[in-house]
Design an enzyme around this catalytic site. Structure first.
Site, PDB file in Angstrom:
ATOM      1  N   CYS A 168       0.802  -1.232   0.000  1.00 21.71           N
ATOM      2  CA  CYS A 168       0.000   0.000   0.000  1.00 21.71           C
ATOM      3  C   CYS A 168       0.833   1.279   0.000  1.00 21.71           C
ATOM      4  CB  CYS A 168      -0.914   0.005   1.214  1.00 21.71           C
ATOM      5  SG  CYS A 168      -1.770  -1.552   1.474  1.00 21.71           S
ATOM      6  N   HIS A 309      -3.946   8.367   4.511  1.00 20.80           N
ATOM      7  CA  HIS A 309      -4.003   6.967   4.085  1.00 20.80           C
ATOM      8  C   HIS A 309      -5.428   6.457   4.278  1.00 20.80           C
ATOM      9  CE1 HIS A 309      -2.441   3.150   2.904  1.00 20.80           C
ATOM     10  NE2 HIS A 309      -2.792   2.570   4.037  1.00 20.80           N
ATOM     11  N   GLU A 320      -3.560   6.659  12.563  1.00 17.41           N
ATOM     12  CA  GLU A 320      -3.175   7.800  11.734  1.00 17.41           C
ATOM     13  C   GLU A 320      -3.623   9.115  12.365  1.00 17.41           C
ATOM     14  OE1 GLU A 320      -3.096   9.251   7.066  1.00 17.41           O
ATOM     15  OE2 GLU A 320      -4.499   7.657   7.657  1.00 17.41           O
ATOM     16  N   LYS A 341      -9.758   7.257  -0.565  1.00 14.61           N
ATOM     17  CA  LYS A 341     -10.192   5.860  -0.590  1.00 14.61           C
ATOM     18  C   LYS A 341     -11.679   5.713  -0.309  1.00 14.61           C
ATOM     19  CE  LYS A 341      -5.708   3.950   0.828  1.00 14.61           C
ATOM     20  NZ  LYS A 341      -5.031   5.265   0.943  1.00 14.61           N
ATOM     21  N   HIS A 346      -9.397   1.004  -2.069  1.00 14.68           N
ATOM     22  CA  HIS A 346      -7.961   0.996  -1.782  1.00 14.68           C
ATOM     23  C   HIS A 346      -7.205   0.461  -2.991  1.00 14.68           C
ATOM     24  CE1 HIS A 346      -4.232   0.887   0.151  1.00 14.68           C
ATOM     25  NE2 HIS A 346      -4.555   0.335   1.311  1.00 14.68           N
ATOM     26  N   PHE A 405       0.853  -2.878   4.827  1.00 15.59           N
ATOM     27  CA  PHE A 405       1.106  -4.152   5.495  1.00 15.59           C
ATOM     28  C   PHE A 405       2.614  -4.377   5.530  1.00 15.59           C
ATOM     29  CE2 PHE A 405      -3.043  -6.788   4.835  1.00 15.59           C
ATOM     30  CZ  PHE A 405      -3.707  -5.910   5.665  1.00 15.59           C
TER      31      PHE A 405
END
Length: 429
Positions: A168, A309, A320, A341, A346, A405
């Site tokens: 990501c 994000h 975040e 998003k 995503h 991840f």
């Protein structure tokens, strides 16, 4: 250090087949999340995704012999690269090809279900002899570097080719590494961005087993992606590509290029916490943002917008938010923070590219795109997430976030390109 201009943009996303259409959809709060069409998902727990529609591969690459070597995601990348290079205007072709480079974030490809069945059958019935029946092109379809090489070829780039696989955060790392190559003088132009297409049955099954994607909104796809909302229950898978042309500032100005914005700072860290979860205290995200801001030379109070994000998972959004508060202090509550998003789903390796488009649009038009589906405020998340409708406000500088991840993080700061890094910020009117 050399200044770095952004002179070209291209995109293929669930909300638009080019960069202007994508920005218009983000500004209008339009969702591109819909029922999956890439495979029959009727029996799957998740039947929706941010999916590209109306894309015609033949228009991108008319030669069928070449097209067969490129995956769906790589064709998105090639289309976005062609657009970005056209957008960069005339004159970049005169730059020494060995001073033109490429940096691309992408996910390593995987075989489809039918391919797995065919391979298994061949191995059982013929031993390994039958494997020769597999077309050589199929191997290339699953090679991340083939897509990156196609992007490089589009720009005649014979300098460094950097192929990044950090999930990501892929496009953020690719853009950051391209920025470094130009800063250091190794290259004068870089085509940088990311591409992905996690809309296969394997992706849906895998992320469902992890509990990372929401399965509560199959009946209402456009409502499924809910970053920062109290009823968020996981992210929505997506697909697409975003590419940018980064260029040495003096080179861009000398050829009269239009400058979309300027990259001012970049930071990259690792949480060293868990593979799938963000640290509750904001962990490595704090370091990435702080490093990007420090390199920009800007006071944090000069940043008006954070392209977050913002995945829609309970842990990520909380982590975040806390990280933004720690980095910006009291100024955090004066920021506009939103998540594209919520509209695109995503796009994993291409996600930060979408955030870059959002940040540059906000800088250019003084319009911050919204976080849609934010209908139920979470009392623990108390920043201004620009709920459901775009907002007019001057934006002097923007911060782009990407967390992945594995715990890897990347952030970069962009400005309008009308002031030297570190120059005193102009007060907003």
């Amino acid at each position: 250090m050399r200044r770095v201009a952004i002179t070209g943009l291209g995109a293929v996303t669930p909300v638009g087949l080019d960069a202007p259409a994508t920005w218009a959809a983000l500004a209008a709060g339009r969702s591109g999340v819909r029922e999956l069409e890439t495979f029959d998902a009727r029996t799957f727990p998740v039947r929706i995704a941010g999916q590209v529609t109306g894309f015609v591969p033949e228009r991108v690459l008319p030669d069928a012999r070449e097209r067969r070597h490129l995956s769906r995601a790589a064709l998105f990348a090639l289309a976005a690269a062609h657009e970005a290079l056209r957008d960069a205007g005339e004159g970049w072709q005169d730059i020494d090809p060995y001073r033109r480079g490429t940096a691309v974030g992408g996910t390593v490809g995987r075989p489809g279900l039918q391919e797995l069945v065919d391979m298994s059958h061949l191995m059982e019935t013929t031993g390994h002899r039958g494997m020769a029946r597999q077309a050589p092109a199929d191997v290339l379809l699953r090679d991340q570097n083939v897509g990156a090489a196609a992007v490089a070829r589009a720009g005649g780039c014979q300098g460094p080719l950097i192929s990044v696989s950090t999930a990501c955060a892929g496009s953020a790392h690719a853009i950051g590494e391209a920025y470094r190559r130009i800063q250091d003088g190794e290259c004068r132009l870089m085509v940088a961005g990311g591409f992905d297409a996690l809309t296969t049955w394997m992706d849906v099954v895998g992320f469902s087993l992890l509990g990372a994607v929401t399965d509560r909104w199959n009946h209402a796809p456009h409502r499924a992606s809910r970053p920062f909302d109290a009823q968020r229950s996981g992210f929505v898978l997506g697909e697409g590509a975003v590419m940018a042309v980064l260029e040495d500032w003096d080179t861009a100005r000398a050829r009269g290029a239009r400058v979309h914005g300027e990259l001012l700072g970049y930071g990259s860290t690792l949480n060293a916490y868990r593979i799938t979860d963000s640290p509750p205290d904001g962990g490595g995200a704090i370091g990435a943002m702080q490093d990007a801001l420090a390199e920009s030379g800007l006071d944090p109070s000069a940043v008006d917008y954070v392209a977050a994000h913002g995945t829609g998972t309970p842990g990520n959004d909380a982590s975040e938010t806390l990280a933004i508060k720690k980095v910006f202090g009291t100024h955090a509550h004066a920021l506009s923070v939103s998540s594209p998003k919520s509209m695109t789903g995503h796009l994993t390796s291409a996600a930060a590219g979408v955030n870059l488009l959002a940040a540059l649009g906000a800088l250019r038009e003084g319009l911050v795109p919204p976080t849609v589906n934010l209908d139920h405020p979470d009392p623990r998340l108390d920043l201004d997430y620009v709920p459901n409708a775009a907002r007019r406000r001057p934006v002097r500088a923007a911060l782009v976030n990407a967390f992945a991840f594995g715990g890897t993080n990347a952030s970069f700061v962009v400005g309008p390109g009308d002031a030297l890094p570190g120059a005193p910020a102009t007060p907003s009117s």
